[in-house]
Scaffold this active site. Structure first.
Site, mmCIF file in Angstrom:
data_model
loop_
_atom_site.group_PDB
_atom_site.id
_atom_site.type_symbol
_atom_site.label_atom_id
_atom_site.label_comp_id
_atom_site.label_asym_id
_atom_site.label_seq_id
_atom_site.Cartn_x
_atom_site.Cartn_y
_atom_site.Cartn_z
ATOM 1 N N LYS A 49 -131.814 58.836 10.816
ATOM 2 C CA LYS A 49 -131.920 59.017 12.258
ATOM 3 C C LYS A 49 -130.961 60.069 12.776
ATOM 4 O O LYS A 49 -131.040 60.492 13.930
ATOM 5 C CB LYS A 49 -131.679 57.686 12.973
ATOM 6 C CG LYS A 49 -130.320 57.065 12.740
ATOM 7 C CD LYS A 49 -130.221 55.705 13.423
ATOM 8 C CE LYS A 49 -128.880 55.041 13.167
ATOM 9 N NZ LYS A 49 -128.802 53.693 13.785
ATOM 10 N N GLY A 54 -125.187 63.162 6.501
ATOM 11 C CA GLY A 54 -124.560 61.925 6.966
ATOM 12 C C GLY A 54 -123.215 62.134 7.632
ATOM 13 O O GLY A 54 -122.838 63.244 8.046
ATOM 14 N N LYS A 65 -111.582 68.176 6.720
ATOM 15 C CA LYS A 65 -110.889 69.060 5.782
ATOM 16 C C LYS A 65 -110.803 70.481 6.320
ATOM 17 O O LYS A 65 -109.844 71.210 6.035
ATOM 18 C CB LYS A 65 -111.582 69.054 4.419
ATOM 19 C CG LYS A 65 -111.710 67.669 3.785
ATOM 20 C CD LYS A 65 -110.411 66.876 3.859
ATOM 21 C CE LYS A 65 -110.614 65.426 3.464
ATOM 22 N NZ LYS A 65 -111.201 64.580 4.509
ATOM 23 N N THR A 156 -127.214 53.589 3.794
ATOM 24 C CA THR A 156 -127.078 53.665 5.251
ATOM 25 C C THR A 156 -125.654 53.885 5.740
ATOM 26 O O THR A 156 -125.419 54.021 6.935
ATOM 27 C CB THR A 156 -127.647 52.387 5.901
ATOM 28 O OG1 THR A 156 -127.072 51.239 5.274
ATOM 29 C CG2 THR A 156 -129.159 52.330 5.726
ATOM 30 N N GLY A 157 -124.683 53.920 4.829
ATOM 31 C CA GLY A 157 -123.330 54.311 5.208
ATOM 32 C C GLY A 157 -122.560 53.275 5.997
ATOM 33 O O GLY A 157 -122.835 52.070 5.932
ATOM 34 N N GLY A 192 -103.350 52.926 12.820
ATOM 35 C CA GLY A 192 -103.804 52.831 11.444
ATOM 36 C C GLY A 192 -103.188 53.916 10.584
ATOM 37 O O GLY A 192 -103.377 55.108 10.846
ATOM 38 N N GLY A 193 -102.448 53.494 9.563
ATOM 39 C CA GLY A 193 -101.789 54.438 8.665
ATOM 40 C C GLY A 193 -102.477 54.553 7.329
ATOM 41 O O GLY A 193 -101.828 54.829 6.316
ATOM 42 N N ARG A 283 -113.555 51.126 8.251
ATOM 43 C CA ARG A 283 -114.967 51.311 8.524
ATOM 44 C C ARG A 283 -115.745 50.050 8.139
ATOM 45 O O ARG A 283 -115.289 49.267 7.305
ATOM 46 C CB ARG A 283 -115.516 52.523 7.750
ATOM 47 C CG ARG A 283 -114.804 53.815 8.119
ATOM 48 C CD ARG A 283 -115.428 55.006 7.426
ATOM 49 N NE ARG A 283 -116.794 55.258 7.873
ATOM 50 C CZ ARG A 283 -117.099 55.940 8.975
ATOM 51 N NH1 ARG A 283 -116.142 56.440 9.738
ATOM 52 N NH2 ARG A 283 -118.361 56.127 9.308
ATOM 53 N N HIS A 454 -100.244 79.634 -17.917
ATOM 54 C CA HIS A 454 -98.942 79.743 -17.251
ATOM 55 C C HIS A 454 -98.914 81.023 -16.412
ATOM 56 O O HIS A 454 -99.390 82.060 -16.861
ATOM 57 C CB HIS A 454 -97.824 79.791 -18.292
ATOM 58 C CG HIS A 454 -96.465 80.025 -17.707
ATOM 59 N ND1 HIS A 454 -95.757 79.034 -17.087
ATOM 60 C CD2 HIS A 454 -95.698 81.150 -17.639
ATOM 61 C CE1 HIS A 454 -94.595 79.521 -16.679
ATOM 62 N NE2 HIS A 454 -94.538 80.816 -16.993
#
Length: 484
Positions: A49, A54, A65, A156-157, A192-193, A283, A454
């Protein structure tokens, strides 16, 4: 949109689709499952929908990001005096930052649409309602389409958890709302951490916002080892971010200009005012749309129960991603989507989560795969641990990224690598080598004798393996020198 017009014309003729595989949800679990099923010869329809990609692509992983990258660039330009680079009057045009971010999202969404089209997948926007285990109705706002399917993959997440005491709206933001801000807040409260709160809190802090984090537990990022979380806590402190631990938000009062949050710390009531509040307390799976009517077995929290092939209690219906047990990770969802599609095609694929990496795009980045020291010890395994600091790596020093470490955990008897933890610059990329090591059952010796270029950050995995074996080259051994 590919196949949409064709689908509607067909619906107008007989209003019925018959398909091998119906995929519900076009996030990283759904669209990957659809592509893999099509590759294996199945006729596939995918419905969502919202937009292709998503939450991850449109209002999660990718846009966050992008903002993190922009904030890092701004910080780097503003604080390069130690390298002999001075930039005056560095400014942020946040409208352009948002436009750039949205361009990335649009390009990637178009790429997914192209992949669906190229694999001959019927992709339709609309909301799916499952009637039974072989039939569904799709409502696209114009008409209803009747779909008959042999198999169905549910992808559906999930959605952000909303606190009753701080409902979303106005100056109280979800993570998706925060990513769409058109201004850099002067101040921001993050409730929220966990990884979402830390990533976005640090991002806005780097852009200049005064950030306060309210975390309900004793420390931030509780899903990671304490020494890893401490590296991030140290950086937060340097940037002037205030963190309140064991803090519980109980109410919020908004005005046209700000919002005041009342919270408890060890029973003491406190208040703080900021321009906005970001609520990032986790979530919840999107499984509240009548799946129980089908008789699908569900677990605590609304998660769908699956077997090792992602098959639900109904043998022709599969479930992947945030609606099944385990961490809500895009790459986990994609992996499960492939397994589900292959199981439908009769293959023997099964999920194996040993090598699923966990990554936080914090500063410094954190990445972990396999077992930690504590987890291995809890299983009674005699372990060998090798650790190498970023401060002893030439490439890290040249990047002004001397904080952090690479740690390997292995079975002492066999040398098989059980897990790895990385805190530091580019940890998100470095963890891939260790994920492969865990997946293939590589040993410390395998990594130690692999020649690493290196100067690179990747050398640290080799150095950590040598340390675990007892003969570190670029740091002194606690055992002292020895000849083998």
């Amino acid at each position: 949109m590919p196949f949409v017009k064709e689908a509607l014309l067909l619906a107008g003729e007989n209003r019925l689709f018959t398909i091998d595989v119906l995929v519900v949800g076009a996030g990283p679990g759904g669209y990957v499952a659809a592509i893999r099923a099509a590759q294996l010869g199945k006729s596939v329809m995918i419905a969502d929908k919202s937009e292709w990609g998503g939450i991850c692509l449109n209002s999660g992983c990718i846009p966050s990001k992008a903002l993190i990258s922009a904030a890092h660039s701004y910080e780097a330009v503003s604080a390069s005096q130690a390298m002999g680079i001075t930039a005056e009057q560095v400014k942020v045009d946040f409208a352009k930052v948002q436009s750039w971010k949205n361009g990335i999202v649009k390009k990637m969404a178009g790429g997914i649409a192209g992949l669906l089209s190229g694999n001959q997948i019927q992709a339709i926007h609309g909301e799916i309602t499952l009637i039974n285990d072989h039939e569904a109705i799709l409502n696209n706002g114009l008409e209803q389409l009747h779909i008959r399917f042999e198999y169905c993959i549910l992808a559906t997440g999930s959605h952000p958890i909303e606190l009753k005491s701080l409902p979303f709206g106005g100056r109280i933001l979800s993570s998706a709302d925060a990513l769409e801000l058109q201004e850099i807040p002067g101040s921001l409260i993050v409730i929220g951490g966990g990884y979402i709160g830390i990533e976005l809190g640090q991002t806005f802090s780097k852009f200049g916002a005064k950030v306060t984090i309210l975390e309900g537990s004793e420390r931030i990022l509780p899903g990671f080892e304490q020494e890893m979380a401490q590296a991030v806590a140290k950086r937060l402190n340097k940037k002037g971010v205030t963190v309140h631990h064991q803090a519980i938000a109980i109410s919020a009062k908004q005005t046209s200009k700000d919002v005041t949050v009342t919270f408890l710390v060890n029973g003491e009531e406190r208040q703080i005012t900021a321009d906005y509040v970001l609520v990032a307390v986790g979530r919840r799976p999107n499984t509240d749309s009548g799946l129980d009517r089908l008789g699908l077995r569900q677990m605590e929290g609304g998660l769908v129960h699956i077997d090792r092939q992602c098959r639900t209690s109904l043998p022709n219906i599969f479930a992947v991603g945030d609606i099944v047990a385990g961490p809500a990770l895009a790459h986990k969802a994609s992996y499960e989507g492939k397994v589900a599609a292959e199981a439908i095609a009769g293959m023997s694929s099964e999920v194996d989560y040993r090598a699923i990496p966990m990554v936080v795009f914090s500063d410094p980045e954190l990445a972990s795969v396999g077992l930690s020291e504590a987890e291995a010890a809890a299983q009674g395994i005699d372990i060998a641990v090798g650790k190498f600091p970023y401060a002893a790596n030439g490439r890290a020093l040249s990047l002004q990224a001397n904080e952090g470490f690479v740690k390997l955990v292995a079975d002492r008897a066999t040398g098989i690598i059980l897990g790895a933890q990385i805190a530091g610059a580019e940890a998100s990329g470095l963890i891939a080598e260790m994920g492969l090591a865990v997946e293939m059952g590589a040993t410390l010796q395998d990594v130690a004798i692999t020649i690493h270029a290196h100067p690179t950050l990747g050398e640290m995995t080799m150095e950590a393996a040598e340390a675990a074996l007892g003969y570190p080259i670029h740091q002194l051994s606690s055992r002292g020198s020895r000849r083998t």
